[in-house]
Design a protein around this motif. Structure first.
Motif, PDB file in Angstrom:
ATOM      1  N   HIS A  76      33.153  22.928  22.013  1.00  0.00           N
ATOM      2  CA  HIS A  76      34.500  23.357  22.362  1.00  0.00           C
ATOM      3  C   HIS A  76      34.486  24.820  22.824  1.00  0.00           C
ATOM      4  O   HIS A  76      35.156  25.172  23.799  1.00  0.00           O
ATOM      5  N   ASN A  77      33.721  25.675  22.139  1.00  0.00           N
ATOM      6  CA  ASN A  77      33.615  27.085  22.516  1.00  0.00           C
ATOM      7  C   ASN A  77      32.937  27.242  23.881  1.00  0.00           C
ATOM      8  O   ASN A  77      33.335  28.097  24.674  1.00  0.00           O
ATOM      9  N   GLU A  78      31.913  26.425  24.139  1.00  0.00           N
ATOM     10  CA  GLU A  78      31.226  26.501  25.426  1.00  0.00           C
ATOM     11  C   GLU A  78      32.172  26.108  26.569  1.00  0.00           C
ATOM     12  O   GLU A  78      32.160  26.726  27.625  1.00  0.00           O
ATOM     13  N   MET A  79      32.995  25.105  26.337  1.00  0.00           N
ATOM     14  CA  MET A  79      33.976  24.691  27.337  1.00  0.00           C
ATOM     15  C   MET A  79      35.006  25.792  27.571  1.00  0.00           C
ATOM     16  O   MET A  79      35.407  26.044  28.714  1.00  0.00           O
ATOM     17  N   ARG A  80      35.420  26.468  26.519  1.00  0.00           N
ATOM     18  CA  ARG A  80      36.390  27.548  26.635  1.00  0.00           C
ATOM     19  C   ARG A  80      35.793  28.701  27.450  1.00  0.00           C
ATOM     20  O   ARG A  80      36.451  29.269  28.316  1.00  0.00           O
ATOM     21  N   VAL A  81      34.536  29.043  27.180  1.00  0.00           N
ATOM     22  CA  VAL A  81      33.863  30.120  27.913  1.00  0.00           C
ATOM     23  C   VAL A  81      33.708  29.722  29.380  1.00  0.00           C
ATOM     24  O   VAL A  81      33.945  30.529  30.289  1.00  0.00           O
ATOM     25  N   LEU A  82      33.330  28.482  29.624  1.00  0.00           N
ATOM     26  CA  LEU A  82      33.168  28.000  30.984  1.00  0.00           C
ATOM     27  C   LEU A  82      34.509  28.004  31.729  1.00  0.00           C
ATOM     28  O   LEU A  82      34.588  28.427  32.898  1.00  0.00           O
ATOM     29  N   ALA A  83      35.559  27.572  31.080  1.00  0.00           N
ATOM     30  CA  ALA A  83      36.884  27.555  31.704  1.00  0.00           C
ATOM     31  C   ALA A  83      37.358  28.981  31.998  1.00  0.00           C
ATOM     32  O   ALA A  83      37.929  29.256  33.058  1.00  0.00           O
ATOM     33  N   THR A  84      37.106  29.911  31.096  1.00  0.00           N
ATOM     34  CA  THR A  84      37.489  31.310  31.303  1.00  0.00           C
ATOM     35  C   THR A  84      36.718  31.909  32.473  1.00  0.00           C
ATOM     36  O   THR A  84      37.293  32.600  33.321  1.00  0.00           O
ATOM     37  N   ALA A  85      35.423  31.633  32.547  1.00  0.00           N
ATOM     38  CA  ALA A  85      34.610  32.144  33.644  1.00  0.00           C
ATOM     39  C   ALA A  85      35.081  31.570  34.977  1.00  0.00           C
ATOM     40  O   ALA A  85      35.159  32.291  35.980  1.00  0.00           O
ATOM     41  N   LEU A  86      35.405  30.292  34.997  1.00  0.00           N
ATOM     42  CA  LEU A  86      35.896  29.654  36.206  1.00  0.00           C
ATOM     43  C   LEU A  86      37.237  30.254  36.630  1.00  0.00           C
ATOM     44  O   LEU A  86      37.446  30.550  37.809  1.00  0.00           O
ATOM     45  N   LEU A  87      38.118  30.470  35.683  1.00  0.00           N
ATOM     46  CA  LEU A  87      39.422  31.053  35.975  1.00  0.00           C
ATOM     47  C   LEU A  87      39.272  32.473  36.521  1.00  0.00           C
ATOM     48  O   LEU A  87      39.923  32.842  37.511  1.00  0.00           O
ATOM     49  N   LEU A  88      38.409  33.258  35.922  1.00  0.00           N
ATOM     50  CA  LEU A  88      38.189  34.628  36.397  1.00  0.00           C
ATOM     51  C   LEU A  88      37.589  34.651  37.797  1.00  0.00           C
ATOM     52  O   LEU A  88      37.945  35.486  38.623  1.00  0.00           O
ATOM     53  N   SER A  89      36.681  33.742  38.076  1.00  0.00           N
ATOM     54  CA  SER A  89      36.077  33.719  39.411  1.00  0.00           C
ATOM     55  C   SER A  89      37.093  33.296  40.467  1.00  0.00           C
ATOM     56  O   SER A  89      37.094  33.816  41.577  1.00  0.00           O
ATOM     57  N   VAL A  90      37.983  32.374  40.131  1.00  0.00           N
ATOM     58  CA  VAL A  90      39.009  31.940  41.074  1.00  0.00           C
ATOM     59  C   VAL A  90      40.016  33.064  41.314  1.00  0.00           C
ATOM     60  O   VAL A  90      40.440  33.298  42.441  1.00  0.00           O
ATOM     61  N   LEU A  91      40.379  33.782  40.267  1.00  0.00           N
ATOM     62  CA  LEU A  91      41.352  34.864  40.408  1.00  0.00           C
ATOM     63  C   LEU A  91      40.769  36.082  41.104  1.00  0.00           C
ATOM     64  O   LEU A  91      41.495  36.845  41.742  1.00  0.00           O
ATOM     65  N   SER A  92      39.478  36.318  41.000  1.00  0.00           N
ATOM     66  CA  SER A  92      38.882  37.499  41.621  1.00  0.00           C
ATOM     67  C   SER A  92      38.454  37.251  43.066  1.00  0.00           C
ATOM     68  O   SER A  92      38.146  38.194  43.783  1.00  0.00           O
ATOM     69  N   ALA A  93      38.447  36.019  43.526  1.00  0.00           N
ATOM     70  CA  ALA A  93      38.028  35.713  44.898  1.00  0.00           C
ATOM     71  C   ALA A  93      38.910  36.416  45.936  1.00  0.00           C
ATOM     72  O   ALA A  93      38.383  36.968  46.900  1.00  0.00           O
ATOM     73  N   PRO A  94      40.232  36.448  45.797  1.00  0.00           N
ATOM     74  CA  PRO A  94      41.048  37.150  46.804  1.00  0.00           C
ATOM     75  C   PRO A  94      40.764  38.652  46.867  1.00  0.00           C
ATOM     76  O   PRO A  94      40.976  39.271  47.900  1.00  0.00           O
ATOM     77  N   THR A  95      40.293  39.231  45.800  1.00  0.00           N
ATOM     78  CA  THR A  95      40.023  40.668  45.820  1.00  0.00           C
ATOM     79  C   THR A  95      38.811  40.997  46.672  1.00  0.00           C
ATOM     80  O   THR A  95      38.646  42.133  47.087  1.00  0.00           O
ATOM     81  N   LEU A  96      37.974  40.029  46.953  1.00  0.00           N
ATOM     82  CA  LEU A  96      36.791  40.262  47.766  1.00  0.00           C
ATOM     83  C   LEU A  96      37.068  40.094  49.257  1.00  0.00           C
ATOM     84  O   LEU A  96      36.209  40.384  50.082  1.00  0.00           O
ATOM     85  N   ALA A  97      38.264  39.634  49.602  1.00  0.00           N
ATOM     86  CA  ALA A  97      38.600  39.412  51.008  1.00  0.00           C
ATOM     87  C   ALA A  97      38.697  40.752  51.722  1.00  0.00           C
ATOM     88  O   ALA A  97      39.171  41.732  51.174  1.00  0.00           O
ATOM     89  N   LYS A  98      38.260  40.784  52.959  1.00  0.00           N
ATOM     90  CA  LYS A  98      38.288  42.016  53.753  1.00  0.00           C
ATOM     91  C   LYS A  98      39.598  42.079  54.522  1.00  0.00           C
ATOM     92  O   LYS A  98      39.977  41.126  55.202  1.00  0.00           O
ATOM     93  N   LEU A  99      40.262  43.218  54.433  1.00  0.00           N
ATOM     94  CA  LEU A  99      41.522  43.400  55.133  1.00  0.00           C
ATOM     95  C   LEU A  99      41.256  43.856  56.565  1.00  0.00           C
ATOM     96  O   LEU A  99      40.262  44.531  56.828  1.00  0.00           O
ATOM     97  N   PRO A 100      42.150  43.520  57.470  1.00  0.00           N
ATOM     98  CA  PRO A 100      41.966  43.988  58.854  1.00  0.00           C
ATOM     99  C   PRO A 100      42.202  45.496  58.911  1.00  0.00           C
ATOM    100  O   PRO A 100      42.890  46.054  58.057  1.00  0.00           O
ATOM    101  N   PRO A 101      41.632  46.166  59.907  1.00  0.00           N
ATOM    102  CA  PRO A 101      41.851  47.603  60.010  1.00  0.00           C
ATOM    103  C   PRO A 101      43.322  47.901  60.305  1.00  0.00           C
ATOM    104  O   PRO A 101      43.997  47.101  60.948  1.00  0.00           O
ATOM    105  N   PRO A 102      43.829  49.034  59.820  1.00  0.00           N
ATOM    106  CA  PRO A 102      45.245  49.340  60.051  1.00  0.00           C
ATOM    107  C   PRO A 102      45.518  49.623  61.529  1.00  0.00           C
ATOM    108  O   PRO A 102      44.653  50.112  62.254  1.00  0.00           O
ATOM    109  N   SER A 103      46.722  49.322  61.951  1.00  0.00           N
ATOM    110  CA  SER A 103      47.110  49.566  63.341  1.00  0.00           C
ATOM    111  C   SER A 103      47.340  51.058  63.553  1.00  0.00           C
ATOM    112  O   SER A 103      47.413  51.835  62.603  1.00  0.00           O
ATOM    113  N   ASP A 104      47.473  51.460  64.800  1.00  0.00           N
ATOM    114  CA  ASP A 104      47.724  52.866  65.113  1.00  0.00           C
ATOM    115  C   ASP A 104      49.049  53.321  64.515  1.00  0.00           C
ATOM    116  O   ASP A 104      49.173  54.446  64.048  1.00  0.00           O
TER     117      ASP A 104
END
Length: 136
Positions: free
Chosen positions: A6-34
């Motif tokens: 049960h603890n291993e499943m909880r750790v795995l679920a937490t790791a999966l949730l953190l990886s899904v939530l942190s994926a958008p932070t790795l996205a590259k933003l377009p350069p700002p306009s003039d």
């Protein structure tokens, strides 16, 4: 034993949730306009001016407090210490927004610039047929 799984499943679920939530932070933003760069520069300039105004107001307030202290100490028959020499308060003046860059006028764009110096004569003795080669 069941608790360990049960603890291993909880750790795995937490790791999966953190990886899904942190994926958008790795996205590259377009350069700002003039326009966004200009707006940011304007905000930076205004913030710097606001800081200068705050420093000026603080300097004036400290001068008023020092003058009040000296007058109170003189009336209380105690000699105030000698004043410390400090630089005068510098008034930053009113805020002046930077002029918009806009489009360059035609003269400033280089459209009327003279041609580069010629390195060879403009024509040669070769005929057009010699330059283009035989007809196909």
């Amino acid at each position: 034993m069941a608790e360990r799984g049960h603890n291993e499943m909880r750790v795995l679920a937490t790791a999966l949730l953190l990886s899904v939530l942190s994926a958008p932070t790795l996205a590259k933003l377009p350069p700002p306009s003039d326009e966004a760069k200009a707006k940011s520069a304007e905000a930076t300039a205004k913030a710097a001016w606001s800081g200068k105004v705050g420093a000026y107001q603080l300097c004036k307030a400290m001068d008023r407090v020092a003058a009040s202290y000296r007058s109170t100490a003189a009336s209380a028959a105690s000699a105030p210490p000698a004043p410390v020499a400090t630089p005068a308060c510098a008034d930053p003046g009113p805020y002046l927004a930077a002029a918009p860059a806009g489009d360059k006028p035609l003269e400033a764009s280089g459209a009327h610039s003279p041609a580069a110096m010629a390195t060879s004569p403009p024509s040669s003795k070769a005929t057009s047929a010699e330059l283009t080669g035989p007809r196909k």
